[in-house]
Design a protein around this motif. Structure first.
Motif, PDB file in Angstrom:
ATOM      1  N   UNK A  87       0.842  -1.194   0.000  1.00 37.28           N
ATOM      2  CA  UNK A  87       0.000   0.000   0.000  1.00 37.28           C
ATOM      3  C   UNK A  87       0.875   1.241   0.000  1.00 37.28           C
ATOM      4  N   UNK A  88       0.562   2.184  -0.844  1.00 39.84           N
ATOM      5  CA  UNK A  88       1.305   3.436  -0.936  1.00 39.84           C
ATOM      6  C   UNK A  88       0.360   4.570  -0.580  1.00 39.84           C
ATOM      7  N   UNK A  89       0.683   5.311   0.447  1.00 39.04           N
ATOM      8  CA  UNK A  89      -0.149   6.434   0.857  1.00 39.04           C
ATOM      9  C   UNK A  89       0.335   7.705   0.179  1.00 39.04           C
ATOM     10  N   UNK A  90      -0.592   8.424  -0.426  1.00 38.50           N
ATOM     11  CA  UNK A  90      -0.300   9.677  -1.114  1.00 38.50           C
ATOM     12  C   UNK A  90      -1.141  10.786  -0.507  1.00 38.50           C
ATOM     13  N   UNK A  91      -0.519  11.916  -0.272  1.00 39.27           N
ATOM     14  CA  UNK A  91      -1.231  13.047   0.324  1.00 39.27           C
ATOM     15  C   UNK A  91      -1.014  14.282  -0.532  1.00 39.27           C
ATOM     16  N   UNK A  92      -2.116  14.804  -1.095  1.00 43.82           N
ATOM     17  CA  UNK A  92      -2.047  16.017  -1.892  1.00 43.82           C
ATOM     18  C   UNK A  92      -2.222  17.250  -1.003  1.00 43.82           C
ATOM     19  N   UNK A  93      -1.632  18.348  -1.438  1.00 43.36           N
ATOM     20  CA  UNK A  93      -1.821  19.626  -0.764  1.00 43.36           C
ATOM     21  C   UNK A  93      -1.581  20.742  -1.780  1.00 43.36           C
TER      22      UNK A  93
END
Length: 122
Positions: free
Chosen positions: A1-7
């Protein structure tokens, strides 16, 4: 699982600029891309970048205005958006494709962020 966080999303006037960031929770030397989804429309491709950052591809709507880049030392991808227009209003998503080079097809991307809202006022 790869967690990606946009901002980096927000409200901007037409003609303005925003820079979106996509931070991965772990080292991700894979192809990555940006997509967007406007209200009532399907999610669409915006830009893609290869694992090493050498190759890029843009949707026609993004060419000349948007620039995709990445810094693998900090596991972060960017989308610099200039000359924004109301039609750019959408939720912007980043995604990873478990390979060296991505495509424009969202179905080929393996992991997605939650999205960041970009609103461009006229």
């Amino acid at each position: 699982q790869v967690q990606l966080i946009e901002s980096g999303g927000g409200l901007v006037q037409a003609g303005g600029s925003l820079r979106l960031s996509c931070a991965a929770a772990a080292r991700t030397t894979y192809a990555m891309g940006w997509f967007r989804q406007a209200p009532g429309k399907e999610r669409e491709f915006v830009a893609a970048i290869s694992s090493g950052g050498v190759r890029t591809k843009y949707a026609d709507s993004a060419k000349g205005r948007f620039t995709i880049s990445r810094d693998n030392t900090i596991n972060t991808m960017y989308l610099q958006m200039n000359s924004l227009q109301p039609e750019d209003t959408a939720v912007y998503y980043c995604a990873i494709l478990l390979g060296d080079w991505g495509t424009t097809a969202l179905t080929e991307y393996d992991y997605w962020g939650q999205g960041t809202q970009v609103t461009v006022s006229s």
